[in-house]
Design a protein around this motif. Structure first.
Motif, PDB file in Angstrom:
ATOM      1  N   SER A  88      -3.329   0.688  -2.775  1.00 48.09           N
ATOM      2  CA  SER A  88      -4.011  -0.514  -3.257  1.00 48.09           C
ATOM      3  C   SER A  88      -5.089  -0.158  -4.289  1.00 48.09           C
ATOM      4  N   THR A  91      -4.423  -0.418  -8.088  1.00 46.20           N
ATOM      5  CA  THR A  91      -4.338  -1.710  -8.756  1.00 46.20           C
ATOM      6  C   THR A  91      -5.258  -1.757  -9.971  1.00 46.20           C
ATOM      7  N   THR A 114      -0.158  -4.123  -9.715  1.00 49.11           N
ATOM      8  CA  THR A 114      -0.752  -4.688  -8.510  1.00 49.11           C
ATOM      9  C   THR A 114      -0.043  -4.095  -7.304  1.00 49.11           C
TER      10      THR A 114
END
Length: 117
Positions: A88, A91, A114
């Motif tokens: 994550s 991103t 993303t």
């Protein structure tokens, strides 16, 4: 006029992979060390990987070592970033440009990556 175009981003689950590409019109990357840069939400743009013109000097930011691979095809005037085991924290909007600030082209639009957890 030089235009740098990045592509290959998208929405991917954590642990997935993406391959980014970068090409330029109106100018070649000839002789330049190139870099991939990431701008995460609310943060400044930072270099995550770079590669010399000959491809024999490569740099990775610590957080991407062992997961990202930068490469280039000088005949095709293209730079790539293979991203595996995405997290994550990866991103952001990814850009490519000349590594040395004084030689940089105008920034392109970038490509959004993303990573969903």
């Amino acid at each position: 006029q030089v235009q740098v175009v990045e592509s290959g981003g998208g929405l991917v689950q954590a642990g997935g992979s993406l391959r980014l590409s970068c090409a330029a019109s109106g100018r070649t990357f000839s002789g330049y060390a190139m870099g991939w840069f990431r701008q995460a939400p609310g943060k400044e743009r930072e270099v995550v990987a770079s590669i010399s013109w000959a491809g024999n000097n490569i740099y990775y930011e610590d957080s991407v070592k062992g997961r990202f691979t930068i490469s280039r095809d000088n005949a095709e005037n293209t730079v790539y970033l293979q991203m595996n085991s995405l997290k994550s924290d990866d991103t952001g909007v990814y850009y490519c440009n000349v590594e040395a600030e004084r030689f940089r082209f105008p920034w392109g639009q970038g490509t959004q990556v993303t990573v969903s957890s």
